[in-house]
Design a protein around this motif. Structure first.
Motif, PDB file in Angstrom:
ATOM      1  N   MET A 274       0.855  -1.195   0.000  1.00 58.43           N
ATOM      2  CA  MET A 274       0.000   0.000   0.000  1.00 58.43           C
ATOM      3  C   MET A 274       0.888   1.241   0.000  1.00 58.43           C
ATOM      4  O   MET A 274       1.426   1.635   1.040  1.00 58.43           O
ATOM      5  CB  MET A 274      -0.910  -0.022   1.240  1.00 58.43           C
ATOM      6  N   VAL A 275       1.066   1.802  -1.191  1.00 56.75           N
ATOM      7  CA  VAL A 275       1.979   2.936  -1.337  1.00 56.75           C
ATOM      8  C   VAL A 275       1.204   4.248  -1.454  1.00 56.75           C
ATOM      9  O   VAL A 275       1.757   5.326  -1.307  1.00 56.75           O
ATOM     10  CB  VAL A 275       2.890   2.750  -2.575  1.00 56.75           C
ATOM     11  N   VAL A 278      -3.318   7.995   0.852  1.00 56.74           N
ATOM     12  CA  VAL A 278      -4.790   8.053   0.885  1.00 56.74           C
ATOM     13  C   VAL A 278      -5.210   9.215   1.781  1.00 56.74           C
ATOM     14  O   VAL A 278      -4.686   9.356   2.897  1.00 56.74           O
ATOM     15  CB  VAL A 278      -5.351   6.726   1.452  1.00 56.74           C
ATOM     16  N   ALA A 279      -6.157  10.011   1.326  1.00 54.87           N
ATOM     17  CA  ALA A 279      -6.656  11.113   2.161  1.00 54.87           C
ATOM     18  C   ALA A 279      -7.359  10.513   3.373  1.00 54.87           C
ATOM     19  O   ALA A 279      -8.140   9.574   3.239  1.00 54.87           O
ATOM     20  CB  ALA A 279      -7.631  11.966   1.362  1.00 54.87           C
ATOM     21  N   ASP A 280      -7.048  11.033   4.545  1.00 50.36           N
ATOM     22  CA  ASP A 280      -7.639  10.460   5.759  1.00 50.36           C
ATOM     23  C   ASP A 280      -9.101  10.880   5.936  1.00 50.36           C
ATOM     24  O   ASP A 280      -9.855  10.215   6.623  1.00 50.36           O
ATOM     25  CB  ASP A 280      -6.818  10.887   6.982  1.00 50.36           C
ATOM     26  N   ASP A 307      -9.508   3.202   6.246  1.00 49.43           N
ATOM     27  CA  ASP A 307      -8.061   2.978   6.223  1.00 49.43           C
ATOM     28  C   ASP A 307      -7.841   1.640   5.515  1.00 49.43           C
ATOM     29  O   ASP A 307      -8.099   0.574   6.076  1.00 49.43           O
ATOM     30  CB  ASP A 307      -7.505   2.957   7.646  1.00 49.43           C
ATOM     31  N   ILE A 308      -7.378   1.706   4.286  1.00 48.23           N
ATOM     32  CA  ILE A 308      -7.321   0.505   3.435  1.00 48.23           C
ATOM     33  C   ILE A 308      -6.324  -0.505   3.999  1.00 48.23           C
ATOM     34  O   ILE A 308      -6.605  -1.700   4.089  1.00 48.23           O
ATOM     35  CB  ILE A 308      -6.964   0.895   1.985  1.00 48.23           C
ATOM     36  N   LEU A 309      -5.159  -0.011   4.414  1.00 45.04           N
ATOM     37  CA  LEU A 309      -4.133  -0.915   4.962  1.00 45.04           C
ATOM     38  C   LEU A 309      -4.651  -1.605   6.222  1.00 45.04           C
ATOM     39  O   LEU A 309      -4.537  -2.831   6.369  1.00 45.04           O
ATOM     40  CB  LEU A 309      -2.861  -0.101   5.262  1.00 45.04           C
ATOM     41  N   GLY A 324       3.064  -1.749   4.221  1.00 40.44           N
ATOM     42  CA  GLY A 324       2.587  -0.365   4.171  1.00 40.44           C
ATOM     43  C   GLY A 324       3.758   0.596   4.115  1.00 40.44           C
ATOM     44  O   GLY A 324       4.916   0.205   4.318  1.00 40.44           O
ATOM     45  N   ALA A 326       5.079   4.491   5.532  1.00 43.48           N
ATOM     46  CA  ALA A 326       4.794   5.518   6.525  1.00 43.48           C
ATOM     47  C   ALA A 326       5.559   6.765   6.114  1.00 43.48           C
ATOM     48  O   ALA A 326       6.787   6.803   6.197  1.00 43.48           O
ATOM     49  CB  ALA A 326       5.219   5.054   7.912  1.00 43.48           C
ATOM     50  N   ALA A 327       4.821   7.729   5.617  1.00 45.92           N
ATOM     51  CA  ALA A 327       5.442   8.994   5.236  1.00 45.92           C
ATOM     52  C   ALA A 327       5.460   9.863   6.486  1.00 45.92           C
ATOM     53  O   ALA A 327       4.409  10.226   7.007  1.00 45.92           O
ATOM     54  CB  ALA A 327       4.608   9.638   4.137  1.00 45.92           C
ATOM     55  N   GLU A 328       6.643  10.143   6.978  1.00 43.78           N
ATOM     56  CA  GLU A 328       6.744  10.869   8.243  1.00 43.78           C
ATOM     57  C   GLU A 328       7.667  12.076   8.088  1.00 43.78           C
ATOM     58  O   GLU A 328       8.630  12.024   7.327  1.00 43.78           O
ATOM     59  CB  GLU A 328       7.314   9.963   9.351  1.00 43.78           C
ATOM     60  N   LYS A 339       2.829   2.410  13.688  1.00 51.00           N
ATOM     61  CA  LYS A 339       1.890   2.235  12.565  1.00 51.00           C
ATOM     62  C   LYS A 339       1.806   0.766  12.154  1.00 51.00           C
ATOM     63  O   LYS A 339       0.752   0.263  11.824  1.00 51.00           O
ATOM     64  CB  LYS A 339       2.387   3.085  11.383  1.00 51.00           C
ATOM     65  N   ARG A 342      -0.377  -0.892  14.765  1.00 48.72           N
ATOM     66  CA  ARG A 342      -1.769  -0.390  14.728  1.00 48.72           C
ATOM     67  C   ARG A 342      -2.509  -0.934  13.518  1.00 48.72           C
ATOM     68  O   ARG A 342      -3.681  -1.291  13.608  1.00 48.72           O
ATOM     69  CB  ARG A 342      -1.725   1.137  14.700  1.00 48.72           C
TER      70      ARG A 342
HETATM   71  N1  CTP Z   1      -3.251   4.099   4.228  1.00 50.50           N
HETATM   72  C1  CTP Z   1      -4.379   3.487   3.737  1.00 50.50           C
HETATM   73  N2  CTP Z   1      -5.594   4.102   3.893  1.00 50.50           N
HETATM   74  C2  CTP Z   1      -5.700   5.282   4.535  1.00 50.50           C
HETATM   75  C3  CTP Z   1      -4.531   5.916   5.025  1.00 50.50           C
HETATM   76  C4  CTP Z   1      -3.310   5.304   4.855  1.00 50.50           C
HETATM   77  O1  CTP Z   1      -4.287   2.402   3.148  1.00 50.50           O
HETATM   78  N3  CTP Z   1      -6.883   5.850   4.657  1.00 50.50           N
HETATM   79  C5  CTP Z   1      -1.965   3.387   4.093  1.00 50.50           C
HETATM   80  C6  CTP Z   1      -0.968   4.081   3.193  1.00 50.50           C
HETATM   81  O2  CTP Z   1      -1.065   3.608   1.868  1.00 50.50           O
HETATM   82  C7  CTP Z   1       0.355   3.677   3.829  1.00 50.50           C
HETATM   83  C8  CTP Z   1       0.026   3.572   5.301  1.00 50.50           C
HETATM   84  O3  CTP Z   1      -1.379   3.368   5.372  1.00 50.50           O
HETATM   85  O4  CTP Z   1       0.780   2.401   3.400  1.00 50.50           O
HETATM   86  C9  CTP Z   1       0.404   4.728   6.149  1.00 50.50           C
HETATM   87  O5  CTP Z   1      -0.062   5.934   5.605  1.00 50.50           O
HETATM   88  P1  CTP Z   1       0.207   7.325   6.336  1.00 50.50           P
HETATM   89  O6  CTP Z   1      -0.468   8.401   5.556  1.00 50.50           O
HETATM   90  O7  CTP Z   1       1.667   7.457   6.649  1.00 50.50           O
HETATM   91  O8  CTP Z   1      -0.509   7.067   7.718  1.00 50.50           O
HETATM   92  P2  CTP Z   1      -1.870   7.529   8.324  1.00 50.50           P
HETATM   93  O9  CTP Z   1      -2.766   6.356   8.471  1.00 50.50           O
HETATM   94  O10 CTP Z   1      -2.426   8.696   7.577  1.00 50.50           O
HETATM   95  O11 CTP Z   1      -1.411   7.944   9.801  1.00 50.50           O
HETATM   96  P3  CTP Z   1      -0.912   9.348  10.370  1.00 50.50           P
HETATM   97  O12 CTP Z   1      -1.885  10.375   9.917  1.00 50.50           O
HETATM   98  O13 CTP Z   1      -0.905   9.102  11.833  1.00 50.50           O
HETATM   99  O14 CTP Z   1       0.483   9.549   9.859  1.00 50.50           O
END
Ligand code: CTP
Length: 397
Positions: A274-275, A278-280, A307-309, A324, A326-328, A339, A342
């Motif tokens: 899962m790269v 994705v908009a939260d 949250d797809i992952l 997955g 984690a863009a940090e 992550k 979780r």
């Molecule tokens: N991801 C996903 N679906 C979402 C959000 C994230 O599948 N709604 C997946 C991303 O593809 C990635 C991983 O989860 O592989 C982490 O994404 P990231 O944006 O770093 O994490 P968030 O879940 O948004 O957590 P945070 O906001 O705490 O950084």
């Protein structure tokens, strides 16, 4: 095993032909290189001959001795002819049927399938004359691979780069040394790999969206590397303008909800990577008509996106290997470790996005697993993708 006649045109990408020969040999194919005069400015016949373990042909007049190997015979001794890189000049000559040197003569004389991998400056590629010639070649039954998009050696940006040698080889209908259920060879033959890539767009109204800076390059590179390793690849892509990697089944989506649905429909998979960024959140009750500014600033309400992952982590059909990203921007390893737990992923690839990673060419990744952290060298997104696919191949074997 297949026999490949490789015609190397005169462009900066000619050096990649050497790498292509190395990969083709590793896959068990025979390669006979034909080096054009232009190509010889970028690579030497000696290095090609050493890698191919074959004579390298450079001139029509080398083949005068018809008792040895005439040009007609050479053009037909192969199972497939590949032009890599194909320059604008070579494409124009092929489209016009010109045979003024060994390469163009072989291309006119061959009775075997021909694939060309163009590489040139973006303006040259987009020029109506080149596009006209490409359309002519396609109409003539020649397979023309789409060039990759990106920063070019000449400093410009756009389509025109030679795809990865592994991706080019994966696009050729060469007979696999050991056929898999999907008809491909490689360490991931017979495996289904599911990849998400790019941003999602969450509509505010019919003309406005909430987006993010993800370019999709890393996810596309991973899909390409997985296909080159012989996997059946499903790539669920958010809105990006990137060419589909050869041999990859692409499903285009806009929103996170659409991406989740496409991912779940694509199961089962041996590994899911899962790269996508994705908009939260999505806008609750997005307007069905364009919001007009005369009515004052809109107040947006947000609803959480799936949250797809994390959903895959708990899915009854969970892929055997769930990866997955984690863009940090800070506390990179700690955040990635949390992550991983979780979201019930097996691996998290942490990347520091405090620089220009999003949209940039390079990536520095840290692989967080149940047993520890591996720090990978900084490198191109293609190199990171190949490294990841090697690790996944080991894990799934
Ligand atoms: N991801 C996903 N679906 C979402 C959000 C994230 O599948 N709604 C997946 C991303 O593809 C990635 C991983 O989860 O592989 C982490 O994404 P990231 O944006 O770093 O994490 P968030 O879940 O948004 O957590 P945070 O906001 O705490 O950084």
């Amino acid at each position: 095993m297949a026999r490949l006649l490789l015609i190397i045109g005169g462009g900066i990408a000619a050096y990649k032909a050497a790498e292509l020969i190395r990969h083709a040999r590793k896959m068990g194919h025979d390669v006979t290189p034909v080096l054009t005069e232009g190509g010889a400015h970028f690579v030497t016949p000696m290095s090609l001959a050493a890698l191919a373990e074959s004579p390298v042909y450079t001139s029509l007049w080398d083949l005068k001795d018809e008792a040895e190997m005439g040009h007609i015979q050479l053009s037909r001794a192969a199972d497939h002819v590949l032009v890599c890189p194909a320059t604008a000049d070579m494409i124009a000559k092929m489209a016009a049927g010109i045979a003024d040197n060994l390469a163009t003569t072989l291309l006119l004389a061959t009775d075997k399938p021909v694939t060309i991998a163009p590489a040139m400056n973006v303006k040259m590629w987009q020029h109506p004359a080149t596009q006209r010639n490409v359309a002519q070649l396609r109409a003539d039954g020649i397979t023309v691979l789409d060039p990759d998009e990106g920063a070019m050696a000449c400093g410009e940006y756009g389509p025109g780069r030679l795809p990865d040698p592994e991706a080019i080889l994966a696009a050729l209908p060469l007979q696999a040394p050991s056929a898999s259920p999907f008809g491909k060879a490689g360490p991931l033959a017979g495996k289904h790999i599911l990849v998400t890539a790019g941003p999602t767009h969450e509509p505010i109204d019919p003309v406005r969206v909430i987006a993010n800076r993800s370019s999709g390059k890393q996810g596309f590179a991973i899909a390409r590397a997985a296909a080159a390793a012989g996997a059946r690849v499903t790539l669920v892509a958010g809105p990006v303008c990137l060419p589909t990697p050869p041999g990859v089944a692409r499903i285009d989506v806009e929103t996170a909800v659409q991406m989740r649905d496409a991912v779940m429909t694509a199961l089962p998979a041996d590994a899911a990577i899962m790269v996508a960024a994705v908009a939260d959140w999505r806008v609750e009750g997005a307007a069905t008509q364009k919001l007009k500014k005369g009515k004052g600033a809109p107040e947006l309400k947000f609803a959480p996106n799936p949250d797809i992952l994390a959903d895959l982590g708990e899915h009854p059909n969970r892929p055997a290997l769930l990866v997955g990203f984690a863009a940090e921007t800070n506390d990179v390893i700690d955040n990635a470790t949390a992550k991983r737990e979780r979201k019930k992923a097996d691996w998290i690839l942490a990347n520091d996005v405090s620089g220009d990673v999003m949209g940039g060419e390079n990536n520095r990744l840290h692989l967080v697993t149940a047993t520890g952290v591996e720090h990978w060298d900084e490198g191109s997104k293609d190199a990171a993708a190949r490294h990841l696919i090697d690790r996944i191949s080991q894990e799934l074997s």
